[in-house]
Design an enzyme around this catalytic site. Structure first.
Site, PDB file in Angstrom:
ATOM      1  CG  ASP A  70      -2.275  -1.073   1.133  1.00  0.00           C
ATOM      2  OD1 ASP A  70      -1.890  -1.903   0.436  1.00  0.00           O
ATOM      3  OD2 ASP A  70      -2.855  -0.692   1.675  1.00  0.00           O
ATOM      4  CG  HIS A 216       2.208   0.706   4.223  1.00  0.00           C
ATOM      5  ND1 HIS A 216       1.529  -0.231   5.435  1.00  0.00           N
ATOM      6  CD2 HIS A 216       0.885   0.651   3.867  1.00  0.00           C
ATOM      7  CE1 HIS A 216       0.025  -0.618   5.643  1.00  0.00           C
ATOM      8  NE2 HIS A 216      -0.082   0.649   5.161  1.00  0.00           N
TER       9      HIS A 216
END
Length: 256
Positions: A70, A216
């Site tokens: 992400d 992430h």
């Protein structure tokens, strides 16, 4: 949503018919709003509509897992993530922020060129996304769709809410846009925890067939040596998956 409308209607009728009941009617309405807020703050909840918190049964039976990454693309971190994925012949799903994708379009195209998927993580990743109304959510999602399609030539099929937080207005918007909501089954809080060992341990505990793993490349926490945590964690996750004969696939591939 329908139940909430009924609750509000019944509370109004109760107050009109018997004004002395207003404290009870107010308490019921407040409890209803508290419940809606609570499930919206629970990213893996299915109470507000369909939500991929793990892969479908067929994908699980095929020993598949999904690595989801992400908040990118990030020009320093994402290329190194792509190289690590190549090393293990692993596929991943990148939930990209439209505004960042527009600033680094070639990096988004490189993600797709290497066999990975780019999906919708909203246009601006606003912190107040979970309190937006349906029009605001539609604008955020549609802007990201338009941005990512223009860059990659492929229409995202999945959406992940910023921080995983949402409200009851999201599902009707997703249905109109033919998007699936995806959360995760295991995360290591790698935007806040700079201890790569702790993050790795948490992820490996939940690494099994059907798992959706959250990492992430954007907004990544740094180790004491200044290294983005994902770069320290991902090799161990990929090696453990290979040892367990788990196959990392994109969310779209898991639909097959």
């Amino acid at each position: 949503m329908r139940i909430s409308f009924v609750v509000h209607g019944l509370a109004l009728v109760a107050v009109v018919v018997a004004p002395a009941l207003w404290p009870w009617a107010l308490a019921v309405v407040v409890a209803n709003h508290a419940l809606l807020a609570g499930v919206g703050l629970w990213p893996r909840s299915h109470w507000l509509g369909p939500n991929w918190s793990s892969l479908p049964e067929a994908a699980t039976a095929r020993n598949e897992i999904a690595l989801t990454i992400d908040d990118g693309p990030d020009p320093q971190v994402t290329p190194q993530v792509l190289d690590l994925l190549d090393r293990y012949a692993a596929r991943a799903t990148f939930f990209c922020i439209g505004d960042k994708a527009a600033r680094h379009p070639e990096l988004c195209r490189e993600i797709v060129r290497r066999g990975h998927a780019v999906e919708n993580h909203s246009q601006h990743h606003r912190h107040h996304f979970s309190v937006m109304g349906p029009r605001g959510m539609m604008r955020e999602l549609q802007a990201a769709q338009d941005t990512l399609v223009a860059i990659t030539g492929r229409r995202p099929r999945f959406f992940r809410a910023p921080a995983g937080l949402r409200n009851p207005f999201l599902e009707p918007v997703l249905a109109r846009m033919d998007l699936r909501l995806a959360s995760w089954s295991v995360r290591g809080f790698d935007t806040r925890v700079g201890d790569a060992g702790r993050v790795t341990h948490k992820l490996l505990r939940g690494l099994k067939a059907g798992a959706i793993v959250l990492l992430h490349d954007g907004n990544a926490a740094r180790t004491p040596a200044g290294i983005p945590v994902i770069l320290e964690v991902l090799p161990a996750v990929l090696a453990s998956a290979a040892a367990a004969r788990l196959k990392p696939v994109t969310l779209s591939e898991a639909l097959a």
